[in-house]
Write a protein that holds these residues in place. Structure first.
Motif, PDB file in Angstrom:
ATOM      1  N   ASN A 186       3.489   4.117  -1.439  1.00  0.00           N
ATOM      2  CA  ASN A 186       3.907   5.082  -2.436  1.00  0.00           C
ATOM      3  C   ASN A 186       5.262   5.513  -2.342  1.00  0.00           C
ATOM      4  O   ASN A 186       5.732   6.042  -3.503  1.00  0.00           O
ATOM      5  CB  ASN A 186       2.928   6.158  -2.514  1.00  0.00           C
ATOM      6  CG  ASN A 186       2.704   6.591  -3.899  1.00  0.00           C
ATOM      7  OD1 ASN A 186       2.833   5.890  -4.959  1.00  0.00           O
ATOM      8  ND2 ASN A 186       2.748   8.051  -4.120  1.00  0.00           N
TER       9      ASN A 186
ATOM     10  N   TYR B 164       4.595  -5.058  -9.903  1.00  0.00           N
ATOM     11  CA  TYR B 164       3.577  -4.631 -10.400  1.00  0.00           C
ATOM     12  C   TYR B 164       3.441  -3.186 -10.653  1.00  0.00           C
ATOM     13  O   TYR B 164       3.122  -2.579 -11.950  1.00  0.00           O
ATOM     14  CB  TYR B 164       2.304  -5.113  -9.673  1.00  0.00           C
ATOM     15  CG  TYR B 164       0.842  -4.740 -10.319  1.00  0.00           C
ATOM     16  CD1 TYR B 164       0.092  -5.538 -11.239  1.00  0.00           C
ATOM     17  CD2 TYR B 164       0.303  -3.752  -9.794  1.00  0.00           C
ATOM     18  CE1 TYR B 164      -1.006  -5.113 -11.559  1.00  0.00           C
ATOM     19  CE2 TYR B 164      -0.967  -3.092 -10.289  1.00  0.00           C
ATOM     20  CZ  TYR B 164      -1.549  -3.917 -11.097  1.00  0.00           C
ATOM     21  OH  TYR B 164      -2.733  -3.640 -11.515  1.00  0.00           O
ATOM     22  N   MET B 165       3.954  -2.256  -9.505  1.00  0.00           N
ATOM     23  CA  MET B 165       3.784  -0.961  -9.637  1.00  0.00           C
ATOM     24  C   MET B 165       5.001  -0.299 -10.437  1.00  0.00           C
ATOM     25  O   MET B 165       4.911   0.853 -11.119  1.00  0.00           O
ATOM     26  CB  MET B 165       4.119  -0.309  -8.240  1.00  0.00           C
ATOM     27  CG  MET B 165       2.862  -0.627  -7.318  1.00  0.00           C
ATOM     28  SD  MET B 165       2.834   0.199  -5.712  1.00  0.00           S
ATOM     29  CE  MET B 165       3.792  -0.905  -4.904  1.00  0.00           C
ATOM     30  N   THR B 166       5.834  -1.101 -10.681  1.00  0.00           N
ATOM     31  CA  THR B 166       7.278  -0.516 -11.427  1.00  0.00           C
ATOM     32  C   THR B 166       7.113  -1.133 -12.794  1.00  0.00           C
ATOM     33  O   THR B 166       7.988  -0.900 -13.804  1.00  0.00           O
ATOM     34  CB  THR B 166       8.438  -0.750 -10.895  1.00  0.00           C
ATOM     35  OG1 THR B 166       8.733  -2.179 -10.518  1.00  0.00           O
ATOM     36  CG2 THR B 166       8.591   0.107  -9.504  1.00  0.00           C
ATOM     37  N   SER B 167       6.174  -1.878 -13.404  1.00  0.00           N
ATOM     38  CA  SER B 167       6.190  -2.606 -14.537  1.00  0.00           C
ATOM     39  C   SER B 167       6.453  -1.781 -15.831  1.00  0.00           C
ATOM     40  O   SER B 167       6.970  -2.184 -16.675  1.00  0.00           O
ATOM     41  CB  SER B 167       4.890  -3.537 -14.730  1.00  0.00           C
ATOM     42  OG  SER B 167       3.866  -2.856 -14.475  1.00  0.00           O
TER      43      SER B 167
ATOM     44  N   SER C 284       0.741  -1.064  -0.099  1.00  0.00           N
ATOM     45  CA  SER C 284       0.112  -0.016  -0.030  1.00  0.00           C
ATOM     46  C   SER C 284       0.764   1.357   0.193  1.00  0.00           C
ATOM     47  O   SER C 284       0.308   2.359  -0.009  1.00  0.00           O
ATOM     48  CB  SER C 284      -0.887  -0.121   1.402  1.00  0.00           C
ATOM     49  OG  SER C 284      -0.132  -0.067   2.499  1.00  0.00           O
TER      50      SER C 284
ATOM     51  N   ALA D 209       4.238  -7.060  -5.852  1.00  0.00           N
ATOM     52  CA  ALA D 209       3.507  -5.919  -5.863  1.00  0.00           C
ATOM     53  C   ALA D 209       4.293  -4.823  -6.263  1.00  0.00           C
ATOM     54  O   ALA D 209       4.096  -3.981  -6.983  1.00  0.00           O
ATOM     55  CB  ALA D 209       2.722  -5.635  -4.528  1.00  0.00           C
ATOM     56  N   LEU D 210       5.675  -4.760  -5.989  1.00  0.00           N
ATOM     57  CA  LEU D 210       6.652  -4.013  -6.477  1.00  0.00           C
ATOM     58  C   LEU D 210       6.847  -3.787  -7.749  1.00  0.00           C
ATOM     59  O   LEU D 210       6.711  -3.092  -8.548  1.00  0.00           O
ATOM     60  CB  LEU D 210       8.096  -3.937  -5.623  1.00  0.00           C
ATOM     61  CG  LEU D 210       7.946  -3.525  -4.172  1.00  0.00           C
ATOM     62  CD1 LEU D 210       9.269  -3.814  -3.449  1.00  0.00           C
ATOM     63  CD2 LEU D 210       7.501  -2.043  -3.985  1.00  0.00           C
TER      64      LEU D 210
ATOM     65  N   ASP E 290       8.836   8.409  -5.650  1.00  0.00           N
ATOM     66  CA  ASP E 290       7.629   7.894  -5.778  1.00  0.00           C
ATOM     67  C   ASP E 290       7.874   6.349  -6.523  1.00  0.00           C
ATOM     68  O   ASP E 290       8.858   6.477  -7.402  1.00  0.00           O
ATOM     69  CB  ASP E 290       6.670   8.612  -6.901  1.00  0.00           C
ATOM     70  CG  ASP E 290       5.372   8.233  -6.915  1.00  0.00           C
ATOM     71  OD1 ASP E 290       5.102   6.883  -6.474  1.00  0.00           O
ATOM     72  OD2 ASP E 290       4.628   9.082  -7.560  1.00  0.00           O
ATOM     73  N   ILE E 291       7.414   5.231  -5.935  1.00  0.00           N
ATOM     74  CA  ILE E 291       7.319   3.792  -6.403  1.00  0.00           C
ATOM     75  C   ILE E 291       7.196   3.941  -7.961  1.00  0.00           C
ATOM     76  O   ILE E 291       7.940   3.395  -8.878  1.00  0.00           O
ATOM     77  CB  ILE E 291       6.670   3.143  -5.823  1.00  0.00           C
ATOM     78  CG1 ILE E 291       7.328   2.801  -4.449  1.00  0.00           C
ATOM     79  CG2 ILE E 291       6.923   1.574  -6.410  1.00  0.00           C
ATOM     80  CD1 ILE E 291       6.606   1.778  -3.283  1.00  0.00           C
ATOM     81  N   THR E 292       6.038   4.496  -8.524  1.00  0.00           N
ATOM     82  CA  THR E 292       5.576   4.305  -9.670  1.00  0.00           C
ATOM     83  C   THR E 292       6.413   5.219 -10.984  1.00  0.00           C
ATOM     84  O   THR E 292       6.130   5.267 -11.974  1.00  0.00           O
ATOM     85  CB  THR E 292       4.241   4.830  -9.927  1.00  0.00           C
ATOM     86  OG1 THR E 292       4.014   6.111  -9.317  1.00  0.00           O
ATOM     87  CG2 THR E 292       3.185   3.841  -9.216  1.00  0.00           C
TER      88      THR E 292
END
Length: 346
Positions: free
Chosen positions: A24, A143-146, A22, A140-141, A85-87
């Motif tokens: 960011n 997924y967010m940085t894909s 969860s 999940a990490l 920011d992770i994304t």
């Protein structure tokens, strides 16, 4: 182990996983990963056996190195872009380091060396946590940085993981090691599609977690740790053993069972992305892992009487089958017909 201590460790695991998936900010994600690592270590080493202590040490060293790489990657990205920011992971070097760190966290080839040994030294319930819940934060990490990751690198890691996961599991006699190489092989299927369709990766992970949970809980109920014990396990719970046979075939990805669903969708998506060669290669390599699933299924189907040469006699138990196992088994075997509904949910 003390129930209060177990409760604290399980709560910490859930907390660490929730924080990571969860968050960011990279520091918060890293904090969640560290909480997870520290919480699982006592669960691995709770038997006080030398093999368990060795497994906990290997797990700690590998995860500490991977966490350091995650932190280094995020700091490099923050140095060049000015944000955490992770994304927004955009720097190529940071993406490369992060992919290596997540591969180490998950146990993808060539960072797979720790996973079979750790799983072999852990109890079955802890092995289940290591194979499912502990894989969720790194995925999940990813997924967010894909959008920022390198497709060629991930495809290479995926194909190598599927090949080595199948190849190394062929000659194993310990069930936990076979399931560890099975996990490495499945992670290859998840990694190859993460850049093109991240939702398919999550679907694959969820179904893999359900199927693996079914198998681990069934093995834990029948107290099976190796193939020779599996051959006589039918005396304890014949119906449960039959369900284990179907669950193993589902994990292998055979139709008309649930495990066929993610592989079918991934091959379809790879073909749409003009990656027919990669789809063909990963499909052929999955035949290696199919062999050891069939071997496990064959040992499950054999109904040898208990004998006194190697094991104590195993007689049928009056303990009723756990409701959790019943639900998980049903999902593992019967989800394929409702594929359209699953896809609308995902």
């Amino acid at each position: 182990m003390n129930p209060q201590a177990t409760l604290i460790f399980i709560t910490s695991l859930m907390l660490g996983t929730t924080i990571t998936i969860s968050s960011n900010h990279w520091i918060m994600a890293w904090t969640g990963l560290e909480i997870n690592t520290l919480a699982i270590l006592p669960l691995i080493s709770k038997s006080h056996h030398p093999r368990a202590i060795e497994a906990a040490t290997k797990y700690f060293l590998t995860q500490a190195a991977a966490s350091a790489l995650v932190l280094f990657s995020s700091m490099t990205n923050a140095w060049h872009t000015g944000q955490w920011d992770i994304t927004q992971l955009t720097h190529p070097t940071s993406c490369l380091i992060l992919t290596s760190a997540i591969a180490m966290k998950l146990g993808l080839v060539p960072f797979h060396f720790w996973f079979p040994e750790v799983l072999q030294g852990s109890p079955l319930t802890t092995g289940l946590i290591l194979s499912t819940i502990m894989k969720l934060p790194p995925i999940a990490l990813l997924y967010m940085t894909s959008p920022s990751l390198n497709p060629a690198l991930l495809t290479t890691l995926a194909i190598l993981s599927t090949a080595l996961g199948g190849w190394m599991g062929l000659n194993q006699t310990q069930v936990r090691k076979i399931l560890a190489f099975s996990s490495i092989s499945h992670l290859g299927w998840m990694a190859i599609i993460i850049v093109y369709n991240p939702k398919l990766t999550l679907l694959n992970f969820y179904l893999y977690a359900v199927m693996t949970a079914t198998i681990f809980l069934t093995l834990n109920t029948t107290k099976v740790l190796k193939l020779s014990t599996l051959m006589t396990a039918w005396t304890k719970a014949p119906s449960l053993n039959t369900m284990l046979l179907l669950a193993l075939l589902s994990l292998a990805g055979l139709p008309p069972l649930t495990g066929f669903l993610p592989k079918w969708l991934i091959i379809q998506e790879l073909t749409k992305q003009d990656m027919a060669l990669a789809a063909t290669l990963i499909s052929l390599l999955s035949l290696l892992s199919l062999f050891f699933y069939l071997r496990l299924a064959y040992c499950t189907a054999i109904t040898l009487p208990p004998h006194t040469t190697n094991h104590m006699k195993q007689w049928r138990t009056n303990k009723p089958t756990n409701v959790t196992i019943a639900i998980l088994t049903t999902i593992t075997i019967m989800l394929l017909p409702i594929t359209p509904m699953i896809l609308t949910i995902v």
